[in-house]
Design a protein around this motif. Structure first.
Motif, PDB file in Angstrom:
ATOM      1  N   THR A 193       0.829  -1.210   0.000  1.00 59.02           N
ATOM      2  CA  THR A 193       0.000   0.000   0.000  1.00 59.02           C
ATOM      3  C   THR A 193       0.862   1.258   0.000  1.00 59.02           C
ATOM      4  O   THR A 193       0.615   2.211  -0.754  1.00 59.02           O
ATOM      5  N   PRO A 234      -7.235  -4.308  -1.853  1.00 63.16           N
ATOM      6  CA  PRO A 234      -7.590  -2.896  -1.677  1.00 63.16           C
ATOM      7  C   PRO A 234      -6.503  -1.900  -2.076  1.00 63.16           C
ATOM      8  O   PRO A 234      -6.780  -0.701  -2.164  1.00 63.16           O
ATOM      9  N   TRP A 375      -9.904   6.930  -2.228  1.00 68.59           N
ATOM     10  CA  TRP A 375      -9.370   5.637  -1.807  1.00 68.59           C
ATOM     11  C   TRP A 375      -9.898   5.271  -0.425  1.00 68.59           C
ATOM     12  O   TRP A 375     -10.337   4.148  -0.185  1.00 68.59           O
ATOM     13  N   LEU A 379     -12.229   2.139   0.648  1.00 69.53           N
ATOM     14  CA  LEU A 379     -11.869   1.163   1.676  1.00 69.53           C
ATOM     15  C   LEU A 379     -12.984   1.010   2.710  1.00 69.53           C
ATOM     16  O   LEU A 379     -13.289  -0.112   3.150  1.00 69.53           O
ATOM     17  N   HIS A 383     -15.097  -2.484   3.245  1.00 70.73           N
ATOM     18  CA  HIS A 383     -15.116  -3.228   4.499  1.00 70.73           C
ATOM     19  C   HIS A 383     -16.465  -3.149   5.221  1.00 70.73           C
ATOM     20  O   HIS A 383     -16.692  -3.928   6.149  1.00 70.73           O
ATOM     21  N   PRO A 398      -6.039   1.129   5.735  1.00 72.67           N
ATOM     22  CA  PRO A 398      -6.735   2.415   5.673  1.00 72.67           C
ATOM     23  C   PRO A 398      -6.019   3.527   6.426  1.00 72.67           C
ATOM     24  O   PRO A 398      -6.021   4.685   5.982  1.00 72.67           O
TER      25      PRO A 398
END
Length: 447
Positions: A193, A234, A375, A379, A383, A398
C-alpha cells in the motif's frame, strides 16, 4: 548527481530500514515467544519448531492476538520452500504448489510466491530455520513498510527530522504496532500500500512541477498498482491517483479509461491463471464465493457497521479499543470501552485527535487530496461489505491512506505555518500516544 550526493540522499533511508528491522525483530521475538506457547496444546513441547496449523489449540486461542488467521500464516511461513530445488519441486507438483506457494491465492496471489523467494534468500544467506526465519521475514516486511512510510513523508516535502518523527508516530500507532509483531499478511500488505502511495504522490509531484507527466510514468503507476493488488486487493484504490493527471498523447477520458481497464485486467490475471490451474476454468468464481461468505450488501443498511468501520479506520487506529491482546476480537465492543476509565479516556483522546485532523485536512480543499479521499471512502465501503464484524483486523492499510492524506495536507501552499507552541503540543501528544500503544502491546498480552 555525484556518487557522494547519491550516498547522502540514500543514507537516511538505509538508516531507517536498519533501525526499523532491528527494532521490529526484537519486538517480534519478545512478544511471539510469550504468545506462542500459550496457544499450543499442553502436551506439545513449547520449544518445538515443528508447528503446523493442526498443532494450535483453538479452545485456548482461537482467532487471536488482534490478527486474522495468525495460526495459518505461521504455518504458511513455516512451510514455504527454503531452497531453489524445493521451490522447483513445488512449482512442478500441483499439490505442493497449492499447499506451499499458492496460499490463499484467491485473496493475495503474490504473497506466497514473494514470501517463498524471501524465505529462500534468508535461508541461503543465513542458514536460519523456523522459527528464527519467520522472525526475519516478518521484521523484513515491517521494516520495509516503515521505510516506505518515511519515503512517503519525504515525497510530501517533509523535512528530515519531521519525517523521522512522523515515521515513529505511525509505526507506534495502534493500527500498525499491534499487527506487525505477529505472523500475518498485513506487514507485506502495508508495504504494498505504501509503495503505491509513494508512486501516486510522485505522479502528483511531477504534474505540479511540469504540468504533465509522461505516458510511461502513468502506465508504470498502473502496473505497480496491479502488482500491489496481487499482494492486497484494496491497494487497487491507488489507481485514483490517475485523476487529474495529464499526458502528452491521450485525452483525459481516453487515457483514464484505458489505464484503469488495463490495471483491472492485470489485477485479475493471477486469479484467472490460478483458477485455471486448479479447476480448469477461467473464472473468478472462487473470489466471488469467498467474498460472499464474509460479506453482503445488506451490511450497508446496518447502522452499527456504518459507525464501526469508519471508527475503526480512524479513531481506533490511533489508540486501542481493548487492553487485551490475547483474546481480543475484531469487533468494537462499545460497552467495554465505556465501562472503564482507561478505555474511555483513550476513546476521548483518539476522537479529539481525529477531529483536529479532519479540521486540518478540510481547510486545505486541494484537488491533490481527492485521490486519498476516494481511496479511503472506497476502503470504508469495501469493508462495510466485507467482514465488518471484525473490522479492527483491517485498519492498518486504511490508516496508511489517512496518514498520506494528512501528510499531503501539511505541506500544501494553503497549509498555515504552525507556531512553536502548537508543534510542541503535537509532539507531546504523539509521544503520549506512542507510550500508551507500546504499553498495551508489550504488556497487555496476558490480560
Amino acid at each position: 548527481m555525484t556518487l557522494t550526493q547519491r550516498f547522502r540522499s540514500a543514507a537516511p533511508y538505509v538508516a531507517v530500514f536498519l533501525i526499523a528491522f532491528l527494532a521490529w525483530h526484537a519486538i517480534i521475538i519478545r512478544n511471539w515467544d510469550i504468545i506462542r506457547p500459550l496457544c499450543l496444546p499442553t502436551n506439545l513441547d513449547p520449544a518445538t519448531t515443528e508447528v503446523s496449523f493442526d498443532n494450535w489449540d483453538y479452545q485456548k486461542c482461537g482467532n487471536v492476538i488482534h490478527g486474522a488467521d495468525t495460526q495459518e500464516y505461521y504455518s504458511y511461513l513455516h512451510n514455504y520452500p527454503d531452497t531453489l530445488p524445493a521451490l522447483t519441486k513445488a512449482l512442478t507438483n500441483g499439490k505442493l504448489f497449492q499447499d506451499q506457494i499458492a496460499t490463499e491465492y484467491y485473496k493475495r496471489p503474490l504473497y506466497g510466491f514473494f514470501s517463498s523467494l524471501t524465505t529462500i534468500v534468508i535461508h541461503s544467506v543465513t542458514g536460519r530455520t523456523t522459527p528464527d526465519r519467520i522472525y526475519d521475514i516478518l521484521a523484513l516486511y515491517a521494516a520495509l513498510a516503515t521505510t516506505l512510510c518515511f519515503a512517503m513523508l519525504r515525497q510530501c516535502s517533509w523535512r528530515l527530522l519531521p519525517s523521522l518523527f512522523g515515521t515513529f508516530c505511525l509505526a507506534t500507532s495502534y493500527a500498525w504496532f499491534s499487527i506487525l509483531f505477529v505472523p500475518e499478511s498485513y506487514s507485506l500488505s502495508l508495504a504494498a500500500t505504501l509503495l503505491v502511495l509513494n508512486s501516486g504522490i510522485a505522479l502528483q509531484n511531477r504534474m505540479t512541477r511540469d504540468g504533465t507527466v509522461s505516458l510511461r510514468c502513468a502506465v508504470g503507476h498502473s502496473i505497480l498498482v496491479a502488482a500491489a493488488s496481487w499482494i492486497y486487493l484494496p491497494a487497487f484504490g491507488a489507481i485514483a491517483f490517475l485523476l487529474g493527471i495529464k499526458t502528452r498523447i491521450f485525452t483525459n477520458n481516453i487515457r483514464l479509461l484505458w489505464l484503469v481497464l488495463t490495471a483491472c485486467i492485470l489485477t485479475l490475471m493471477p486469479q484467472l491463471v490460478y483458477n485455471y490451474i486448479f479447476s480448469g476454468s477461467i473464472s473468478i468464481q472462487n473470489e466471488f464465493s469467498y467474498g460472499s461468505q464474509w460479506g453482503g450488501l445488506v451490511n450497508f443498511v446496518n447502522v452499527e457497521y456504518l459507525i464501526n468501520v469508519p471508527s475503526a479506520f480512524i479513531i481506533f487506529s490511533i489508540l486501542p479499543s481493548s487492553l487485551n491482546l490475547l483474546h481480543v476480537g475484531g469487533g468494537i465492543d462499545w460497552v467495554s470501552i465505556f465501562s472503564g476509565w482507561r478505555l474511555t479516556s483513550m476513546l476521548i483522546a483518539s476522537f479529539s485527535i481525529t477531529c483536529i485532523g479532519i479540521a486540518f485536512v478540510w481547510k486545505r480543499r486541494d484537488r491533490r487530496l481527492l485521490p486519498f479521499l476516494l481511496w479511503l471512502v472506497g476502503l470504508i465501503a469495501f469493508h462495510i461489505y466485507f467482514n465488518p464484524a471484525e473490522v479492527l483486523l483491517y485498519n492498518s492499510v486504511p490508516f496508511a491512506v489517512v496518514a498520506g492524506l494528512v501528510a499531503r495536507s501539511a505541506t500544501l501552499r494553503t497549509a498555515p505555518r504552525l507556531t512553536p507552541g502548537v508543534v510542541a503540543a503535537g509532539v507531546v501528544v504523539a509521544l503520549a500516544v506512542a507510550a500508551v500503544n507500546v504499553a498495551v502491546v508489550m504488556t497487555g498480552i496476558s490480560y
